[in-house]
Design a protein around this motif. Sequence first.
Motif: not given
Length: 304
Positions: A61-62, A67-68, A72-73, A223-225
């Motif tokens: 998940a991290a 990668l996301k 995105t940037n 989860m916060g991220l």
Amino acid sequence: MKQTLLFRQWGLSYLKAAVRDWHGRFVLMGLCMGLVYLQTWLPALVGRLQHGSAGLPLIGAALALGLKQIWTNRQKIAQLEASEPDQVIGHLLILCSVAAFPLCRFAVWPQAILWLLILAGITVSSWGIQFFTCYPLPTLLFVITAYPKPGLFARILWEALTPPLFLEQIMAQAGAAALSAVGRPAVAKGILVFLPPNGAVEVGWGCNGFNMAFTMAAAGLIMGLFYQQRWHTTLAIMAMGIVLALIFNVPRIMLLAIAAVYWGKESFNFWHGTWGGQIFSSILLTVFHYTVMTLIKRRPTKQI
């Protein structure tokens, strides 16, 4: 079949473009060494999963979140330019790490450090050192994923900052008090929980709740991220996970003590082993999930 052919064509195009200049060759060399490290990194994660560790889904998940963030940037990152000194430093990091890699195959941790240095070299030589200040979040996420046993570093830090057997003694006291409260007289002496006159159990490192607390803190961070929470909400979620893990560890100690003293070795091995640990972990994660979702619904998300 068509997708496989397109992927192969893309790969060949990338290789042809990479070998046209020295920077591309250095990057390609570093990525090839990453494939070598993957043969150590992935089996280590899968092996821990078989022993009840949640490292694989958390690190996966991290990695996906990192990668996301990069994707995105990607347009902003493409505008960053590495200076000539940055390129020299990055290429030296890659070259030295690749040269040292064959000498560090004796353990996972030196390979993880060299892989991080290779990633740092690729990043600095491609976009400059300013990348780390502009995008600290993906940097942190990739650092977390480099080593398949991140809890080991947390344990070393914990043991360096706390007295010997600190958490084990607290858990033994809490377990003995909880057993007495439900009508099973128990006494804690150090890390031992006695159920007189039948016997006693020892609260070792694997039963002190630290590993699960660390896992829940990591899950809270992810989860916060993922739900784009503000930093103070993310910290609250992480703290909530730690507290819940330590609270749930007390009934686990109670059950293990009763199983060891009254139910026999086979029952103790079941609850102390992978299946028993997974049962407790599943209950804990379920409670944690619903608690976090209740908190998130009451808090606004941040804008990225």
